[in-house]
Design an enzyme around this catalytic site. Structure first.
Site, short mmCIF file in Angstrom:
data_model
loop_
_atom_site.label_atom_id
_atom_site.label_comp_id
_atom_site.label_asym_id
_atom_site.label_seq_id
_atom_site.Cartn_x
_atom_site.Cartn_y
_atom_site.Cartn_z
N LYS A 139 -111.33 -9.33 -86.14
CA LYS A 139 -111.43 -10.85 -86.61
C LYS A 139 -112.44 -10.70 -87.81
O LYS A 139 -111.95 -11.07 -89.05
CB LYS A 139 -112.21 -11.68 -85.47
CG LYS A 139 -112.75 -13.00 -85.98
CD LYS A 139 -113.43 -13.70 -85.11
CE LYS A 139 -114.12 -14.98 -85.48
NZ LYS A 139 -115.03 -15.54 -84.70
N ASP A 156 -109.65 -17.13 -85.83
CA ASP A 156 -111.07 -17.58 -85.06
C ASP A 156 -110.65 -18.33 -83.96
O ASP A 156 -109.46 -18.43 -83.64
CB ASP A 156 -111.82 -18.36 -85.97
CG ASP A 156 -111.38 -19.52 -86.48
OD1 ASP A 156 -110.03 -20.06 -85.95
OD2 ASP A 156 -111.80 -20.29 -87.20
#
Length: 219
Positions: free
Chosen positions: A125, A143
């Site tokens: 991420k 996210d």
């Protein structure tokens, strides 16, 4: 999951309905360079944005480069980043990150996913967020909002954000990669919300697996 034609159509609808990359969109927490973007992304784990911002400001007021960061005592780093929580663990991660960045990359943050993820404290991420915002690469960073939306609609079928990111990369058309993150996150905040999604006014409802299941249950 949706087939390739449906995936393409969902993206085309979102491209029409969502604003995409807005003017002035900045890197993680608005940081001006790749090093501070990485550190801020690390600080954001399990932290509210306002607390991450406060911790970042306090830390970068003392050190803005990996060399300067390593000159700080662990107690100073921990005290600065205390607002974002898990400050002892994050302090250790920051020190390991800076040591590896200097030792393996000459203090220069790599601009590839593989290079970023080779550094301590940087997962998929964070790597994708830094690549997209800081280096301008065509990557869909995943996210909480993006993970929820993609698996709810049927763009992906994954239990973790990392798997969602892998499936998105494989299933998304090339033309959607540059703004895909922005369309999906805006859609997740405005329409496909965590609680009480606004299915009645959703522009992609006819393709959505979640909405289709809801109709079937009500039939």
């Amino acid at each position: 999951m949706l087939d390739a034609q449906q995936v393409d159509e969902v993206y085309r609808i979102l491209a029409r309905e969502m604003p995409g990359r807005t003017r002035g969109a900045k890197g993680p927490k608005g940081q001006p360079d790749a090093f501070r973007s990485c550190i801020s992304c690390m600080l954001s784990a399990q932290s509210f944005d306002r607390n991450t911002a406060k911790a970042s400001r306090a830390l970068f007021a003392q050190a803005a480069t990996p060399e300067e960061m390593l000159k700080l005592d662990d107690r100073d780093i921990a005290a600065a980043i205390k607002p974002c929580g898990l400050y002892n663990n994050k302090t250790r991660s920051i020190r390991r990150f800076c040591e590896a960045l200097i030792g393996e990359h000459g203090g220069v943050v790599p601009d590839t996913r593989e290079g970023l993820m080779s550094l301590p404290g940087i997962g998929r991420k964070c790597a994708d967020i830094v690549m997209s915002f800081t280096f301008g690469k065509d990557v869909i960073a995943v996210d909480t909002h993006v993970h929820r939306v993609c698996n709810r609609i049927g763009l992906t079928g994954a239990k973790t954000a990392e798997k969602t990111a892998e499936q998105l990369e494989a299933r998304s058309p090339d033309w959607a990669l540059a703004d895909g993150h922005f369309w999906l996150i805006q859609f997740g905040k405005k329409v496909c919300t965590s609680r009480a999604p606004k299915c009645e006014r959703c522009p992609v409802a006819r393709h959505c697996e979640f909405y289709g299941a809801q109709l079937s249950q009500g039939a």
